[in-house]
Each structure stands twice: as C-alpha cells, then as structure tokens.
Design a protein around this motif. Sequence first.
Motif, mmCIF file in Angstrom:
data_model
loop_
_atom_site.group_PDB
_atom_site.id
_atom_site.type_symbol
_atom_site.label_atom_id
_atom_site.label_comp_id
_atom_site.label_asym_id
_atom_site.label_seq_id
_atom_site.Cartn_x
_atom_site.Cartn_y
_atom_site.Cartn_z
ATOM 1 N N TRP A 1 17.402 66.461 123.169
ATOM 2 C CA TRP A 1 17.337 67.250 122.383
ATOM 3 C C TRP A 1 17.310 68.527 121.641
ATOM 4 C CZ3 TRP A 1 21.329 68.958 127.748
ATOM 5 C CH2 TRP A 1 20.186 68.606 128.625
ATOM 6 N N ALA A 2 17.987 67.936 120.867
ATOM 7 C CA ALA A 2 17.989 68.565 119.238
ATOM 8 C C ALA A 2 16.945 68.383 119.243
ATOM 9 C CB ALA A 2 19.361 68.906 119.220
ATOM 10 N N LEU A 3 17.010 66.851 118.518
ATOM 11 C CA LEU A 3 15.427 66.245 118.055
ATOM 12 C C LEU A 3 14.711 67.232 118.743
ATOM 13 C CD1 LEU A 3 17.053 62.366 117.973
ATOM 14 C CD2 LEU A 3 16.405 64.055 115.953
ATOM 15 N N GLN A 4 14.339 66.788 119.566
ATOM 16 C CA GLN A 4 12.712 67.856 120.559
ATOM 17 C C GLN A 4 12.871 69.228 120.143
ATOM 18 O OE1 GLN A 4 12.938 66.840 124.093
ATOM 19 N NE2 GLN A 4 13.463 64.133 124.515
ATOM 20 N N GLY A 5 13.758 69.573 119.586
ATOM 21 C CA GLY A 5 13.453 71.286 118.729
ATOM 22 C C GLY A 5 14.134 72.021 119.458
ATOM 23 N N HIS A 6 15.132 71.814 121.632
ATOM 24 C CA HIS A 6 15.526 73.029 121.897
ATOM 25 C C HIS A 6 17.442 73.395 121.700
ATOM 26 C CE1 HIS A 6 12.228 71.378 124.321
ATOM 27 N NE2 HIS A 6 12.793 70.484 124.870
ATOM 28 N N GLY A 7 17.486 72.839 120.621
ATOM 29 C CA GLY A 7 18.795 73.623 119.947
ATOM 30 C C GLY A 7 19.381 73.313 119.045
ATOM 31 N N ILE A 8 20.586 73.057 118.937
ATOM 32 C CA ILE A 8 21.963 73.408 117.839
ATOM 33 C C ILE A 8 22.771 72.256 118.890
ATOM 34 C CG2 ILE A 8 23.301 74.551 115.963
ATOM 35 C CD1 ILE A 8 21.957 76.866 116.255
ATOM 36 N N ILE A 9 23.131 71.243 117.886
ATOM 37 C CA ILE A 9 24.226 70.840 118.585
ATOM 38 C C ILE A 9 25.457 70.427 117.488
ATOM 39 C CG2 ILE A 9 22.977 69.446 120.273
ATOM 40 C CD1 ILE A 9 23.207 66.998 117.912
ATOM 41 N N LEU A 10 27.057 70.839 117.802
ATOM 42 C CA LEU A 10 27.977 69.928 117.150
ATOM 43 C C LEU A 10 28.006 68.995 117.802
ATOM 44 C CD1 LEU A 10 30.871 72.120 117.083
ATOM 45 C CD2 LEU A 10 31.306 69.404 116.807
ATOM 46 N N LYS A 11 28.724 68.030 116.551
ATOM 47 C CA LYS A 11 28.167 66.340 116.581
ATOM 48 C C LYS A 11 29.114 65.865 115.425
ATOM 49 C CE LYS A 11 26.109 64.459 119.787
ATOM 50 N NZ LYS A 11 25.723 63.827 121.263
ATOM 51 N N PRO A 12 29.733 64.222 115.984
ATOM 52 C CA PRO A 12 30.413 63.632 114.241
ATOM 53 C C PRO A 12 29.289 62.952 113.807
ATOM 54 C CG PRO A 12 31.280 62.661 116.952
ATOM 55 C CD PRO A 12 30.266 64.230 117.505
ATOM 56 N N VAL A 13 29.686 62.732 112.400
ATOM 57 C CA VAL A 13 28.615 63.627 111.307
ATOM 58 C C VAL A 13 28.250 61.219 111.825
ATOM 59 C CG1 VAL A 13 27.895 63.063 109.214
ATOM 60 C CG2 VAL A 13 29.078 64.661 110.425
ATOM 61 N N PHE A 14 28.852 60.499 112.632
ATOM 62 C CA PHE A 14 28.700 59.042 112.220
ATOM 63 C C PHE A 14 27.363 59.041 113.957
ATOM 64 C CE2 PHE A 14 32.231 58.914 115.050
ATOM 65 C CZ PHE A 14 31.452 59.345 116.447
ATOM 66 N N GLU A 15 27.153 60.301 114.650
ATOM 67 C CA GLU A 15 26.011 60.031 115.507
ATOM 68 C C GLU A 15 25.133 60.038 115.339
ATOM 69 O OE1 GLU A 15 27.670 61.545 119.928
ATOM 70 O OE2 GLU A 15 29.392 60.773 119.933
ATOM 71 N N VAL A 16 25.106 61.720 114.393
ATOM 72 C CA VAL A 16 23.470 61.431 114.010
ATOM 73 C C VAL A 16 23.176 61.229 112.099
ATOM 74 C CG1 VAL A 16 23.451 63.376 115.420
ATOM 75 C CG2 VAL A 16 25.024 64.386 114.140
ATOM 76 N N ALA A 17 24.646 60.056 111.805
ATOM 77 C CA ALA A 17 24.004 60.295 110.426
ATOM 78 C C ALA A 17 21.602 59.097 110.531
ATOM 79 C CB ALA A 17 24.454 58.913 110.501
ATOM 80 N N GLU A 18 21.577 58.902 110.897
ATOM 81 C CA GLU A 18 20.366 57.968 110.594
ATOM 82 C C GLU A 18 19.397 59.426 110.849
ATOM 83 O OE1 GLU A 18 18.075 55.594 109.477
ATOM 84 O OE2 GLU A 18 20.370 55.651 110.155
ATOM 85 N N HIS A 19 19.470 60.498 111.728
ATOM 86 C CA HIS A 19 18.579 61.456 112.214
ATOM 87 C C HIS A 19 18.845 62.502 111.086
ATOM 88 C CE1 HIS A 19 18.142 60.289 116.013
ATOM 89 N NE2 HIS A 19 19.001 60.568 116.655
ATOM 90 N N LEU A 20 20.594 62.435 109.894
ATOM 91 C CA LEU A 20 20.214 63.525 109.599
ATOM 92 C C LEU A 20 19.437 62.586 108.249
ATOM 93 C CD1 LEU A 20 23.939 64.229 109.162
ATOM 94 C CD2 LEU A 20 22.095 65.321 109.900
ATOM 95 N N ARG A 21 19.570 61.425 107.614
ATOM 96 C CA ARG A 21 19.118 60.288 106.353
ATOM 97 C C ARG A 21 17.074 60.933 106.920
ATOM 98 N NH1 ARG A 21 22.773 56.638 107.536
ATOM 99 N NH2 ARG A 21 24.016 56.596 106.655
ATOM 100 N N LYS A 22 16.951 60.936 107.577
ATOM 101 C CA LYS A 22 15.820 61.044 107.801
ATOM 102 C C LYS A 22 15.012 62.605 108.235
ATOM 103 C CE LYS A 22 15.222 56.528 110.785
ATOM 104 N NZ LYS A 22 14.874 55.849 111.348
ATOM 105 N N ARG A 23 16.345 62.940 108.391
ATOM 106 C CA ARG A 23 15.512 64.776 107.987
ATOM 107 C C ARG A 23 15.084 65.244 109.325
ATOM 108 N NH1 ARG A 23 17.958 68.193 105.193
ATOM 109 N NH2 ARG A 23 16.892 69.810 104.657
ATOM 110 N N ALA A 24 15.533 64.167 110.195
ATOM 111 C CA ALA A 24 14.934 64.749 112.037
ATOM 112 C C ALA A 24 15.806 66.070 112.080
ATOM 113 C CB ALA A 24 15.002 63.303 112.799
ATOM 114 N N LEU A 25 17.190 66.019 111.587
ATOM 115 C CA LEU A 25 17.884 67.035 111.786
ATOM 116 C C LEU A 25 18.883 67.505 110.297
ATOM 117 C CD1 LEU A 25 20.302 65.302 115.503
ATOM 118 C CD2 LEU A 25 18.588 67.517 115.020
ATOM 119 N N VAL A 26 19.119 68.410 110.679
ATOM 120 C CA VAL A 26 19.498 68.958 109.123
ATOM 121 C C VAL A 26 20.625 70.240 109.542
ATOM 122 C CG1 VAL A 26 17.320 68.762 108.443
ATOM 123 C CG2 VAL A 26 17.654 71.243 109.857
#
Length: 306
Positions: free
Chosen positions: A232-257
């Motif tokens: 949902w966050a990747l689709q632009g629906h809101g903000i998430i609180l996550k362990p960094v390891f779960e979203v590491a790849e998305h952070l590298r690609k700047r799909a999440l910031v």
Amino acid sequence: MAYVNNIKMFVRVYELGSMSAAARDQRTSPAVASSRISELEKHLGARLFNRTTRALQPTENGKVFYTGAHNILTAIASAEADIIDAEKNPRGTVFVAAPLGVGRRFIAPFVPDFKAEYPQIEVRLRLSDRLVDVTAEGLDLAFHMGPLSNSTLKMRSLATCQRILCASPRYIAEHGNPADGEALIRDDHACLNLRYPGAQEFQWALQTEAGVKRYGVTGPFESDDGDVLTEWALQGHGIILKPVFEVAEHLRKRALVPVATATPPLETQLVCLFPPHKLKDTKVQLFTDFITPRCKAEMARVMQGL
C-alpha cells in the motif's frame, strides 16, 4: 537407580546360579551382591532364593519375578538405546512460528537446507504478524520482534533491528514530507497500521528531544500482514513504520523514502522464544543453531549500503 541395580544383580544371580559369579559379572564383591539381593527381597516382602552352603536355588517367587525383571531391564536398555540414537540421529517434528517478514526472508529459505542435513526432522513453520501464544499453541520455538510482556519463556537474543518511517515519492508529492511525529498528527497524515488483537503499532513510539513519545496515529487502511502495508505504501496510500531490513530494497531504489526523520522510531529486538522444557530438546537446539547464524548473516547482507 539403586533399585534398578538390585534388579540387575538379581537377574545375573538367577542366570549364573552363583552369587560370586554374578558379583564378578557386575564388577563388585560377593558381599555387595548378597546385600543387593537382601534389599530386593526386603522390598518385595518375599524370598527370591533358597540359600544353602552348597547351592543357590530360585524360589517360586524368584522364578516369577525373573520374567518381569528381565522384561524391565530389556525395556530400560531399549529406552536408553533410543535416547542415544536420538542424540546421534535426531528425529521428530519442530513447530516454529515467526513474523511474516522475518519468516519469509530469513527463515523459510534455509528450512530445505536444514532438512537436507537432518532428514529425520520435520519442520512445521507458521508465519503470522499476530502475537502468538507459544505455550498454548504447542510451539517449540517462536521468533519474535518487539516488546515482550512478562513471561516464563526463555529468550535468545538474535539482533537489534533499526526501524524507519517511510512513504513513496508519490505520497510525499501529494501530501508533503512530515518533519517529525508532531507533523504526522497535525497534518493528519495517512499512517498505515499493523493491526491484530493485542497489536500496539497504531501507537508509534518515536524518539524526540524530550524522550520517547507515543503518537496515536490513524489512517485509511490497516492489516495484520506487514507486507500488505508495504505494498500500500509503494502505491502511494500512506506512511509505514517498518524494520529497515523489510524495506531495504525499496529504499535503495527510492521507491520508498524516509519521512519524519527528526523523530525516528525506536529500535526493536529480534529474539527467539522457547518454553523452558524445550531448551534441552536436541532437535530444537539443532534447528535454532542452524537457522540463527544464517538469519543474522542474511539480515546483515540485506542491510549493506544503508
């Protein structure tokens, strides 16, 4: 143990027909052998042998007792052999629980390797982001991330996990990047919550200059599956609180910031929980010792470069 030794002595006296021969067989003295037979007769309240200066003959009670005693010693020997074999060739089933993100990324990939090394051990892996009751659900161990209530469970610490608040560039373009926790509330940001019975994620604990503060965030969606929140966050629906390891790849690609970086979330602990009586279970020890270093190594690999 003394009673078993007395039975062993009785069986050897019966089979060898001599107190002295039985004593030699059991590597003790005739006096000790005689004492053990006397103790056994006293316990049973019956004479097992008729003793004369020339002969030692079993009584009728002795003949009856021999059959049962021999079966007892055979059963004990079999049980001991099973234990020894179980130590050398462990078998059985290990029931394991883990959060979805941890389980999918760091445990499930290594289960086939564990099975290949220990083919007689079955693994039943249950993945859920809800809080499991290790004892009530009959689990051998559970990987857990987050605060723990008072518990009789034994704990093995695995890793300290950084957490992050993040959102997609699309969300930020439409709603702005909140500077801190206060802005989350003031500007009514859409916060995507992990929600299940007993969950606490709808109160985000953030680090402020005044110390840790809990923010009662709200949002349009919630789920008991953390990966659904990420989508949902990747689709632009809101903000998430996550362990960094779960979203590491998305952070590298700047799909999440990252967002609200002035008040980062508290770190959390990844631990392994055991019922006390499972600590010495060989198959549980083997599974834990096999999985945890691989879990930690894979987690470190995922976090590289962040």
